[in-house]
Scaffold this active site. Structure first.
Site, short mmCIF file in Angstrom:
data_model
loop_
_atom_site.label_atom_id
_atom_site.label_comp_id
_atom_site.label_asym_id
_atom_site.label_seq_id
_atom_site.Cartn_x
_atom_site.Cartn_y
_atom_site.Cartn_z
N ASP A 24 0.84 -1.20 0.00
CA ASP A 24 0.00 0.00 0.00
C ASP A 24 0.87 1.26 0.00
O ASP A 24 0.36 2.38 -0.08
CB ASP A 24 -1.01 -0.01 1.16
CG ASP A 24 -0.35 0.00 2.52
OD1 ASP A 24 0.89 -0.06 2.60
OD2 ASP A 24 -1.10 0.06 3.52
N SER A 25 2.20 1.07 0.05
CA SER A 25 3.13 2.19 -0.19
C SER A 25 2.88 2.78 -1.58
O SER A 25 3.28 3.92 -1.85
CB SER A 25 4.58 1.72 -0.06
OG SER A 25 4.77 0.50 -0.77
N ASP A 77 -1.23 -6.21 -0.67
CA ASP A 77 -1.40 -5.58 0.65
C ASP A 77 -2.84 -5.11 0.80
O ASP A 77 -3.31 -4.27 0.01
CB ASP A 77 -0.47 -4.35 0.68
CG ASP A 77 0.10 -4.08 2.04
OD1 ASP A 77 -0.22 -4.80 2.98
OD2 ASP A 77 0.90 -3.13 2.13
N LYS A 105 -1.38 -9.50 2.52
CA LYS A 105 -0.73 -9.06 3.76
C LYS A 105 -1.70 -8.13 4.48
O LYS A 105 -2.42 -7.37 3.83
CB LYS A 105 0.58 -8.32 3.45
CG LYS A 105 1.24 -7.72 4.68
CD LYS A 105 2.66 -7.26 4.39
CE LYS A 105 2.77 -5.87 3.86
NZ LYS A 105 2.17 -4.82 4.71
N GLU A 114 -1.97 -5.53 8.18
CA GLU A 114 -1.24 -4.93 9.29
C GLU A 114 -1.96 -5.16 10.61
O GLU A 114 -3.20 -5.04 10.68
CB GLU A 114 -1.11 -3.41 9.07
CG GLU A 114 -0.23 -3.05 7.90
CD GLU A 114 0.04 -1.55 7.78
OE1 GLU A 114 -0.32 -0.79 8.72
OE2 GLU A 114 0.60 -1.15 6.75
N GLU A 139 8.39 -4.35 11.03
CA GLU A 139 8.82 -3.03 10.53
C GLU A 139 9.13 -2.08 11.69
O GLU A 139 8.36 -1.98 12.65
CB GLU A 139 7.71 -2.43 9.65
CG GLU A 139 8.07 -1.02 9.16
CD GLU A 139 7.21 -0.51 8.02
OE1 GLU A 139 6.31 -1.24 7.55
OE2 GLU A 139 7.45 0.65 7.61
#
Ligand code: KIV
Length: 280
Positions: A45-46, A84, A114, A116, A181
């Protein structure tokens, strides 16, 4: 065609420190990641910040993620592809997460997703649905507001213990690997040793089972100051600007296109055409 990297192959790499994951968002970044032999390509999602120009990762939508994930899966031949789940696409309920992840798999060819944070019930629902899940703990950028900025997490022994417990819970729920991270190297080392599944670090020291970077950071293509774990492997943005500027200067001075860079009619046709216009 080379064999596709699989989820079981990634889990078998536990303990070797050798897993390479890099982000990809389109055909060129996919070619670069695969060309470099990365086992995993993450459509992170960057994307929101490094490609789409938003100011946080909270802005990108699931549809935008899918659009880019499709470009990656059309191009990739070998890497395991991880999509993501963006902010707002999985936190509502396990059902919402399964629906979003299913779109990633069906509509964009991702092999895994993925997410978070600590969502064990959601991880269980996804793995029950047959969708492999990569966890993500520590400085999870989607919780930016809660953290009060991009702050290194797990800096106290108490916070570190919570991280170890959370990682164990995600493993228990079925995650096949976990991104760590922005946490102290010592904490990442303890988490990595506590797990049977691989950890993939970003700003988490050398003891993780693999490392991941945002490709635009790695290549010097992102704006603003970079975190300390991004060594400058290239300065592509500087080179790109210099190249465009060199072409612009040649355009302005009439140096391009040269005769060799132009297409031409046959000489006889030009002569005949000229004659026709003269006869008129
Ligand atoms: O979105 C992303 O690129 C990520 C990596 C930094 C792990 O989540």
């Amino acid at each position: 065609m080379p064999d596709r990297v699989t989820v079981p192959e990634i889990t078998k790499k536990k303990g070797r420190g050798s897993i390479v994951m890099v982000t990809a968002y389109d055909a060129p970044t996919t070619r670069w990641g695969e060309g470099a032999g990365a086992e995993i390509l993450l459509v992170g999602d960057s994307l929101s910040m490094v490609v789409l120009g938003y100011s946080t990762t909270l802005d990108v939508t699931l549809d935008e993620m899918l659009h880019h994930a499709r470009a990656v899966s059309r191009t990739a031949r070998r890497a395991l592809l991880v999509g993501d789940l963006p902010f707002g696409s999985y936190q509502g309920s396990a059902e919402q997460a399964v629906a979003s992840a299913t779109r990633f798999v069906k509509e964009s060819g991702m092999h895994a997703v993925k997410l978070e944070g600590l969502w064990p019930e959601t991880v269980r629902a996804l793995t029950r649905a047959g969708i492999p899940v990569m966890g993500h703990l520590g400085l999870t950028p989607q919780s930016f507001h809660q953290f009060g900025g991009y702050r290194v997490q797990g800096r106290t022994i108490e916070a570190a213990k919570k991280l170890v417990a959370a990682a164990r819970e995600l493993q228990e729920a079925g995650c096949f690997s976990i991104v760590l991270e922005g946490i102290p190297a010592e904490v990442a080392s303890v988490v990595t040793k506590a797990l049977a599944i691989p950890t993939i670090g970003i700003g988490a020291g050398v003891d993780c089972d693999g490392q991941v970077l945002v490709v635009h950071d790695l290549l010097g293509m992102s704006e603003g100051p970079l975190p300390r774990f991004v060594a400058g492997y290239a300065d592509i943005e500087k080179e790109a600007i210099a190249s465009v500027a060199a072409w612009a200067a040649d355009v302005r001075s009439g140096n391009v296109p040269t005769d060799k860079q132009s297409y031409h009619l046959k000489r006889e046709d030009v002569q005949e055409w000229r004659k026709e216009t003269e006869d008129r």
